[in-house]
Design a protein around this motif. Structure first.
Motif, PDB file in Angstrom:
ATOM      1  N   GLU A  48      -4.427  -1.937  -7.377  1.00 25.75           N
ATOM      2  CA  GLU A  48      -5.710  -1.508  -7.957  1.00 25.75           C
ATOM      3  C   GLU A  48      -6.194  -0.217  -7.304  1.00 25.75           C
ATOM      4  OE1 GLU A  48      -8.097  -5.019  -7.381  1.00 25.75           O
ATOM      5  OE2 GLU A  48      -7.474  -5.879  -9.304  1.00 25.75           O
ATOM      6  N   ARG A  49      -6.090  -0.134  -5.961  1.00 21.35           N
ATOM      7  CA  ARG A  49      -6.506   1.084  -5.257  1.00 21.35           C
ATOM      8  C   ARG A  49      -5.650   2.278  -5.680  1.00 21.35           C
ATOM      9  NH1 ARG A  49      -7.198  -2.705  -1.158  1.00 21.35           N
ATOM     10  NH2 ARG A  49      -5.176  -2.269  -0.246  1.00 21.35           N
ATOM     11  N   ALA A  50      -4.344   2.085  -5.752  1.00 19.71           N
ATOM     12  CA  ALA A  50      -3.447   3.171  -6.139  1.00 19.71           C
ATOM     13  C   ALA A  50      -3.637   3.551  -7.608  1.00 19.71           C
ATOM     14  CB  ALA A  50      -1.989   2.764  -5.893  1.00 19.71           C
ATOM     15  N   ARG A  70      -4.551  -5.958  -4.944  1.00 18.43           N
ATOM     16  CA  ARG A  70      -5.568  -5.025  -4.422  1.00 18.43           C
ATOM     17  C   ARG A  70      -4.953  -3.664  -4.107  1.00 18.43           C
ATOM     18  NH1 ARG A  70      -7.288  -9.772  -2.176  1.00 18.43           N
ATOM     19  NH2 ARG A  70      -6.253  -9.405  -0.187  1.00 18.43           N
ATOM     20  N   ALA A  71      -3.758  -3.651  -3.533  1.00 17.72           N
ATOM     21  CA  ALA A  71      -3.088  -2.383  -3.224  1.00 17.72           C
ATOM     22  C   ALA A  71      -2.794  -1.601  -4.502  1.00 17.72           C
ATOM     23  CB  ALA A  71      -1.803  -2.642  -2.449  1.00 17.72           C
ATOM     24  N   GLU A  89       0.824  -1.217   0.000  1.00 21.69           N
ATOM     25  CA  GLU A  89       0.000   0.000   0.000  1.00 21.69           C
ATOM     26  C   GLU A  89       0.856   1.265   0.000  1.00 21.69           C
ATOM     27  OE1 GLU A  89       0.562  -1.959   3.705  1.00 21.69           O
ATOM     28  OE2 GLU A  89      -0.625  -2.788   2.089  1.00 21.69           O
ATOM     29  N   VAL A 113      -6.371   3.606  -9.399  1.00 20.02           N
ATOM     30  CA  VAL A 113      -7.521   4.499  -9.529  1.00 20.02           C
ATOM     31  C   VAL A 113      -7.099   5.944  -9.229  1.00 20.02           C
ATOM     32  CG1 VAL A 113      -9.760   5.085  -8.491  1.00 20.02           C
ATOM     33  CG2 VAL A 113      -9.247   2.728  -9.076  1.00 20.02           C
ATOM     34  N   ASN A 114      -6.223   6.106  -8.244  1.00 22.17           N
ATOM     35  CA  ASN A 114      -5.799   7.453  -7.840  1.00 22.17           C
ATOM     36  C   ASN A 114      -4.774   8.080  -8.759  1.00 22.17           C
ATOM     37  OD1 ASN A 114      -7.501   7.440  -5.606  1.00 22.17           O
ATOM     38  ND2 ASN A 114      -5.990   6.358  -4.371  1.00 22.17           N
TER      39      ASN A 114
END
Length: 169
Positions: free
Chosen positions: A159-161, A156-157, A123, A163-164
């Protein structure tokens, strides 16, 4: 830029990035897989390069890989975040993108450098990796930057980053 769940050793790209150790000697994880897939010629060339410190990158031929080149990036071992790990990780991605420009690389595949056995929290690593590549992409000549995932938690980490890092993220 895109995320992909795949075997980095099978991708038909100009260059793949190896999450290498400082001795450039192969080992476990993605490093071992790349060395096995490329064949013994890769290790022989790596031995001519000497050691590589964290944050730096060395280039070899791809040998038996579909990729023409291998960028051996030595990421930092996570020591809690107060030992320059973030700067060293950022330097890995920065140097890879500079080398891509120098070597005419149009497509490049990255693993999650330092997120495996080196223990860098995904993350924290994902925004660094994606941010630097996104920032340097326009001037690099790279048309396809792929982040290859192997672990569901790391995926998952990223994928979250991811998007940003998008213009509307």
């Amino acid at each position: 830029m895109r995320l992909l769940k795949a075997d980095i050793t099978k991708l038909e790209v100009d260059a793949i990035v190896n999450a290498a150790n400082g001795a450039l000697s192969g080992g476990g994880g993605v490093d071992g897989a790349i060395h096995r897939a490329a064949g013994p010629e890769l290790l022989a060339e790596c031995r001519t390069l000497g050691r590589c410190p964290p944050g730096e990158v060395r280039v070899t031929q791809g040998y038996r890989l579909p990729a023409r080149l291998v960028f051996h990036a030595v990421g930092p071992v996570w020591r809690g975040g107060e030992a320059g790990e973030t700067d060293q990780l950022a330097a890995c991605y920065r140097h890879c993108m500079e080398l891509a420009r120098e070597h005419g690389v149009r497509s490049i595949a990255f693993p999650a450098i330092s997120c495996g056995i080196y223990g860098f929290p995904a993350e924290k690593a994902a925004p660094i990796a994606l941010g630097i590549v996104a920032e340097m992409l326009p001037e690099s000549g790279v048309e396809d930057a792929i982040f290859v995932m192997f672990d569901p938690g790391i995926e998952r980490a990223y994928e979250r980053a991811f998007v940003n890092t998008q213009p509307n993220g």
